[in-house]
Design an enzyme around this catalytic site. Sequence first.
Site, PDB file in Angstrom:
ATOM      1  N   MET A  77       0.838  -1.203   0.000  1.00 57.77           N
ATOM      2  CA  MET A  77       0.000   0.000   0.000  1.00 57.77           C
ATOM      3  C   MET A  77       0.876   1.258   0.000  1.00 57.77           C
ATOM      4  O   MET A  77       1.935   1.291   0.601  1.00 57.77           O
ATOM      5  CB  MET A  77      -0.887   0.029   1.253  1.00 57.77           C
ATOM      6  CG  MET A  77      -1.967  -1.016   1.248  1.00 57.77           C
ATOM      7  SD  MET A  77      -3.306  -0.583   0.118  1.00 57.77           S
ATOM      8  CE  MET A  77      -4.391   0.313   1.227  1.00 57.77           C
ATOM      9  N   CYS A  78       0.344   2.270  -0.612  1.00 52.38           N
ATOM     10  CA  CYS A  78       1.038   3.551  -0.628  1.00 52.38           C
ATOM     11  C   CYS A  78       0.665   4.341   0.617  1.00 52.38           C
ATOM     12  O   CYS A  78      -0.168   3.941   1.407  1.00 52.38           O
ATOM     13  CB  CYS A  78       0.629   4.337  -1.864  1.00 52.38           C
ATOM     14  SG  CYS A  78       0.812   3.386  -3.382  1.00 52.38           S
ATOM     15  N   GLU A  79       1.309   5.478   0.770  1.00 51.33           N
ATOM     16  CA  GLU A  79       1.005   6.362   1.896  1.00 51.33           C
ATOM     17  C   GLU A  79       0.636   7.748   1.363  1.00 51.33           C
ATOM     18  O   GLU A  79       1.257   8.248   0.413  1.00 51.33           O
ATOM     19  CB  GLU A  79       2.220   6.496   2.818  1.00 51.33           C
ATOM     20  CG  GLU A  79       2.645   5.207   3.462  1.00 51.33           C
ATOM     21  CD  GLU A  79       2.216   5.087   4.930  1.00 51.33           C
ATOM     22  OE1 GLU A  79       1.785   6.106   5.509  1.00 51.33           O
ATOM     23  OE2 GLU A  79       2.326   3.981   5.473  1.00 51.33           O
ATOM     24  N   ASN A 123      -4.379   6.037  -2.818  1.00 55.98           N
ATOM     25  CA  ASN A 123      -3.854   4.880  -2.113  1.00 55.98           C
ATOM     26  C   ASN A 123      -4.876   3.768  -2.252  1.00 55.98           C
ATOM     27  O   ASN A 123      -6.060   3.971  -1.979  1.00 55.98           O
ATOM     28  CB  ASN A 123      -3.623   5.275  -0.640  1.00 55.98           C
ATOM     29  CG  ASN A 123      -3.678   4.100   0.327  1.00 55.98           C
ATOM     30  OD1 ASN A 123      -4.588   3.288   0.297  1.00 55.98           O
ATOM     31  ND2 ASN A 123      -2.720   4.032   1.208  1.00 55.98           N
TER      32      ASN A 123
END
Lengths: 262, 262
Positions: B1-3, B108
């Site tokens: 996952m991105c932030e 995200n």
Amino acid sequence: MCELLGMSANVPTDICFSFTGFLHRGGGTGPHRDGWGIAFYEAGGYRDFRDPHPSIRSPIARLITDYPIKSHIAISHIRQANVGEVRLANTHPFTREMWGRTWCYAHNGQLEGWQALPLSFYRPVGDTDSEHAFCWLLAELRHRFPDAPPHGESIALWQWLHALCERLRSLGVFNLLLADGEYLYTYCSTKLAHITRRAPFGKAELSDAELTVNFAEHTTIADVVSVVATEPLTCNEEWVRMQPGELLVWRHGKIEARFGPW
Amino acid sequence: MCELLGMSANVPTDICFSFTGFLHRGGGTGPHRDGWGIAFYEAGGYRDFRDPHPSIRSPIARLITDYPIKSHIAISHIRQANVGEVRLANTHPFTREMWGRTWCYAHNGQLEGWQALPLSFYRPVGDTDSEHAFCWLLAELRHRFPDAPPHGESIALWQWLHALCERLRSLGVFNLLLADGEYLYTYCSTKLAHITRRAPFGKAELSDAELTVNFAEHTTIADVVSVVATEPLTCNEEWVRMQPGELLVWRHGKIEARFGPW
């Protein structure tokens, strides 16, 4: 007047040397203190750095000279404001997406009656004649070519681009750098000069700063790198001045097509 | 996952403190090594800095932490690639111009069946689900609102934006930061938390790096600054977690409107 700098190369090339000289015109040797910007097309992407402060004192400009970003195409602009106040939204280069490509644009000159150029797909964020003309130009291309021409069939597109540039030149001074990630387009209204460097590479000496580079140490025999600027950036090489009304289409450091002057 | 990291403030504010903690998640305390970007809306303009390299080692990221850029709205993203390779064209935030405003977007999550979302005005430059969804979302707004709603009459626009976000959430995970220069929009699918800081300001301590700031030393009594992030960035303050399906509209550091969850 603003200053323009462009590059087209057949290998990812950093523009640090040319940019160092160019940078000095932003409040150093030149009067162009009203912001600057530089854009890079790197493997499959685009980014730009823009600053509404004089380039000679900009920490971002120093980053660009110290951190070699290698690109196939670069476009840079130093601004001396005439139309539109000094602020980020009025700082070149401007960008818009068309056909899934990022188009990048920088303009030197001043136009009259530009407010009458009709807008449709694209609208200016700032209030310069330059960005207005860009929005008009790109929409005119898009109206005639709703999709990108197939690869190798771009002559009609380029002819139309040349006609649009001629129209803008009729409104004043319109020196242009434009790119779509594959091609660099340079159009001369009054002042643009270019140079192509290839093997055997030699030394080059900046006009605006005490710096010499020996390109032979930084290149391979296959490299072809062309630089276009408002005024020649080096004092010991032969630059070719473009003709008013001339459009050059650059790809991989070479001139792919030439239109005008008519 | 991105932030994700976002900021909305009523005075031009630098995001150096939050960004320093956030930055460490880009290859430091987090696994997000596939590029990062940050966008700023400054007085009358927009600029972003993007790098396809891990933020923890990026000279551009160091510039951002050292050179305080003051803005009303900022959006940052650290990427862990799932759809689309690691390259500049796939690096958030993405931007497009609509109604003469620069729209900035970071996502995200991961979507399924996103290829079927129809495109019109805007087309992706890269090949991520995120950018495709952005192009679809913006065009859907533009189809229903060919021109920007008059100031103070944006409720219908925001309702439509919320409905579009809900549609995207039905395709997977869709946590969103979106901005148009005046408003910051945050939509929660699974994970977003926010905090609003105002007088009396206190000390804050980063979770991801050894750094404490006393906001009282850097602010005036009238300042209101809100920060939104995937996970709380400080360990000694109360962050509010958003609900899945909730859209918040921020302006000048405050929540101007709230939609959902339904």
